[in-house]
Write a protein that holds these residues in place. Structure first.
Motif, PDB file in Angstrom:
ATOM      1  N   GLU A 106      40.515  33.686  34.942  1.00 21.13           N
ATOM      2  CA  GLU A 106      41.451  34.351  35.840  1.00 21.13           C
ATOM      3  C   GLU A 106      41.083  35.829  35.825  1.00 21.13           C
ATOM      4  OE1 GLU A 106      45.362  33.368  34.426  1.00 21.13           O
ATOM      5  OE2 GLU A 106      45.311  34.864  32.863  1.00 21.13           O
ATOM      6  N   TYR A 108      42.009  39.842  37.201  1.00 22.94           N
ATOM      7  CA  TYR A 108      42.955  40.808  37.747  1.00 22.94           C
ATOM      8  C   TYR A 108      42.188  42.093  38.036  1.00 22.94           C
ATOM      9  CZ  TYR A 108      46.762  37.837  36.120  1.00 22.94           C
ATOM     10  OH  TYR A 108      47.617  36.790  35.915  1.00 22.94           O
ATOM     11  N   ARG A 113      46.193  39.779  40.813  1.00 25.04           N
ATOM     12  CA  ARG A 113      45.349  38.625  40.529  1.00 25.04           C
ATOM     13  C   ARG A 113      44.442  38.342  41.714  1.00 25.04           C
ATOM     14  NH1 ARG A 113      46.543  32.686  38.222  1.00 25.04           N
ATOM     15  NH2 ARG A 113      44.365  32.183  37.988  1.00 25.04           N
ATOM     16  N   ARG A 114      43.172  38.084  41.407  1.00 23.48           N
ATOM     17  CA  ARG A 114      42.182  37.723  42.421  1.00 23.48           C
ATOM     18  C   ARG A 114      41.758  36.294  42.128  1.00 23.48           C
ATOM     19  NH1 ARG A 114      36.981  41.397  43.702  1.00 23.48           N
ATOM     20  NH2 ARG A 114      38.641  42.753  44.451  1.00 23.48           N
ATOM     21  N   ASP A 115      41.994  35.396  43.088  1.00 23.84           N
ATOM     22  CA  ASP A 115      41.659  33.987  42.897  1.00 23.84           C
ATOM     23  C   ASP A 115      40.166  33.785  43.151  1.00 23.84           C
ATOM     24  OD1 ASP A 115      41.665  31.280  42.525  1.00 23.84           O
ATOM     25  OD2 ASP A 115      42.693  30.815  44.407  1.00 23.84           O
ATOM     26  N   SER A 117      38.647  30.993  41.668  1.00 18.07           N
ATOM     27  CA  SER A 117      38.411  29.628  41.198  1.00 18.07           C
ATOM     28  C   SER A 117      37.576  28.797  42.164  1.00 18.07           C
ATOM     29  CB  SER A 117      39.741  28.929  40.913  1.00 18.07           C
ATOM     30  OG  SER A 117      40.519  28.873  42.095  1.00 18.07           O
TER      31      SER A 117
END
Length: 129
Positions: A106, A108, A113-115, A117
């Motif tokens: 994860e 930040y 938060r920067r996704d 995934s």
């Protein structure tokens, strides 16, 4: 004769008790044993109270290779992070980031938060101050 026997028994008893209590006072190798039950807890990295700074990368999966460097300059970090390990940077300088396994971390940036995934292996991005 009886007095000498009593002194010997007392001496042996004291040596045995001393050895027992010395053994009990040694560290057990279990880090949890050294922390008193009344000790405070650390902040949960998933909670909103965590200071993420300019860049915060935490592994939530098994592991990921992470490289953070100043564009065209110094390497700030080149490491393999494992579960619950993290990197945090407070520096107000541009940074280039490469994450080998984006689905395992994860991220930040400036507290948001920067996704990452869904990104492919070896994902790169830049952080501006």
């Amino acid at each position: 004769m009886v007095a000498i026997g009593g002194v010997i028994v007392l001496f042996v008893t004291l040596v045995i008790l001393g050895g027992f209590f010395l053994y009990k006072s040694l560290p057990s190798g279990n880090d949890d044993a050294a922390v008193p039950e009344s000790a405070g807890t650390t902040a949960d990295p998933r909670s909103e109270a965590v200071e993420t700074g300019v860049l915060y990368i935490r592994v939530t999966g098994d592991s990921s290779d992470v490289v953070v460097r100043v564009p065209g300059g110094d390497v700030l970090a080149d490491t393999t992070l494992k579960t619950d390990e993290y990197l945090s940077f407070e520096d107000s300088q541009p940074m280039d980031v490469t994450i080998q396994d984006p689905g395992e971390v994860e991220v930040y940036v400036h507290g948001e938060r920067r996704d990452v995934s869904g990104e492919e292996a070896g994902y790169n991005f830049s952080v501006q101050p």
